[in-house]
Design an enzyme around this catalytic site. Structure first.
Site, PDB file in Angstrom:
ATOM      1  N   ARG A 139       0.784  -1.090   0.024  1.00 17.42           N
ATOM      2  CA  ARG A 139      -0.053  -0.183   0.042  1.00 17.42           C
ATOM      3  C   ARG A 139       0.757   1.135   0.084  1.00 17.42           C
ATOM      4  O   ARG A 139       0.676   2.242  -0.727  1.00 17.42           O
ATOM      5  CB  ARG A 139      -1.042   0.097   1.257  1.00 17.42           C
ATOM      6  CG  ARG A 139      -1.939  -1.155   1.254  1.00 17.42           C
ATOM      7  CD  ARG A 139      -3.036  -1.024   2.010  1.00 17.42           C
ATOM      8  NE  ARG A 139      -3.770   0.220   2.320  1.00 17.42           N
ATOM      9  CZ  ARG A 139      -4.479   0.668   3.349  1.00 17.42           C
ATOM     10  NH1 ARG A 139      -4.570   0.172   4.495  1.00 17.42           N
ATOM     11  NH2 ARG A 139      -5.131   1.935   3.157  1.00 17.42           N
ATOM     12  N   CYS A 172      -1.199   6.296   8.852  1.00 13.15           N
ATOM     13  CA  CYS A 172      -1.492   4.817   8.314  1.00 13.15           C
ATOM     14  C   CYS A 172      -2.410   5.416   7.395  1.00 13.15           C
ATOM     15  O   CYS A 172      -2.357   6.397   6.760  1.00 13.15           O
ATOM     16  CB  CYS A 172      -1.855   3.949   9.412  1.00 13.15           C
ATOM     17  SG  CYS A 172      -3.118   4.665  10.458  1.00 13.15           S
TER      18      CYS A 172
END
Length: 281
Positions: A180, A239
């Site tokens: 990611r 995050c």
């Protein structure tokens, strides 16, 4: 003894009937937001209350926010009191993914001025491996009063992150998986990639193959190498939505590297503004 970072299964088990303690089940699934509540009803650590990431530990999503905005702290304070937690309560939080969601409650309480909060090391998985009890009985709660002493210096806004990166006086650590972070996969957010100049440390690296936190000295060595001479006060964590970033922040606290901050909006907020740059690979 006060627990302020993590607590072992044995230590928690020894305090199950301690009236000065409150336990929270923080299990949650991004794929199914009802899964955590269902798991709680099917069996939880005795005395645990269920804290829902979406309903209690986050505010409603707006067009300008990330996926898990910080909650209304007045409402959360009231809810904590309703759950029986006061300012002198020792709080323990757990989940079933190594502390990824329990860390959010840990960080929120710390930002609210409550230091006596710890994440169950290994979570409910390790608890069950130790053959410790579960129950389906809901706890009998005696309401208390929780007073919030909010420290807004514990988190950064997107603008503060942008300015600090431009001045090169911050290390921004992203807790997402490498796939990611590099923009190779993005199963949740509409834009792939990462904040330019951020460094990647998947929160899973904080755990051993048993799902327990690494020893403090190992965490210290690893984070010292990552921040490369900077003080913890010059470190911010992010995050996807400001949840699993708390795991890296907790790991730094375990390592004795206190004082880092949370970029609360994280990637899902960063990409709302099309003028913010995105990096890949």
């Amino acid at each position: 003894m006060a627990y302020t970072t993590i607590i072992s299964a044995a230590e928690l088990a020894a305090n199950l009937h301690n009236s000065d303690w409150v336990i929270f089940d923080c299990r949650f699934s991004l794929a199914d937001d009802t899964a955590g509540g269902k798991a709680y009803r099917q069996g939880h650590i005795p005395g645990a209350r269920y804290a829902d990431l979406n309903r209690q530990l986050s505010a409603s999503v707006k067009s300008y926010t990330g996926r898990h905005p910080l909650p209304d702290f007045t409402a959360l304070s009231r809810q904590l009191g309703d759950w029986g937690a006061g300012n002198r309560t020792q709080i323990a939080a757990y989940d079933d993914v190594g502390g990824a969601f329990a860390g959010r409650l840990w960080w929120l309480l710390r930002a609210m001025g409550h230091q006596d909060v710890a994440v169950l090391d290994g979570g409910i998985n390790h608890w069950q491996k130790q053959k410790l009890p579960l129950t389906t009985v809901l706890p009998k709660i005696i309401p208390s009063h929780f007073r919030c002493y909010l420290d807004q210096q514990q988190w950064l806004s997107a603008a503060q992150v942008e300015n600090a990166l431009a001045a090169n006086n911050i290390t921004l650590i992203d807790a997402r998986t490498p796939e990611r972070f590099q923009g190779l996969q993005e199963p949740i957010d509409p834009v792939a990639g990462h904040v330019p100049k951020a460094v990647n440390r998947p929160f899973q690296l904080n755990l051993d193959n048993q799902g327990l936190f690494l020893p403090a000295d190992q965490l210290n060595t690893q984070f010292q190498a990552l921040i490369n001479g900077r003080s913890p006060a010059q470190v911010a964590h992010m995050c996807g939505s400001g949840v699993t970033a708390c795991h890296n922040l907790l790991a730094m606290e375990i390592a004795g590297l206190s004082g880092s901050k949370l970029y609360a909006g994280s990637w899902s907020e960063w990409i709302v503004n099309k003028n913010r740059h995105v990096a890949t690979a």
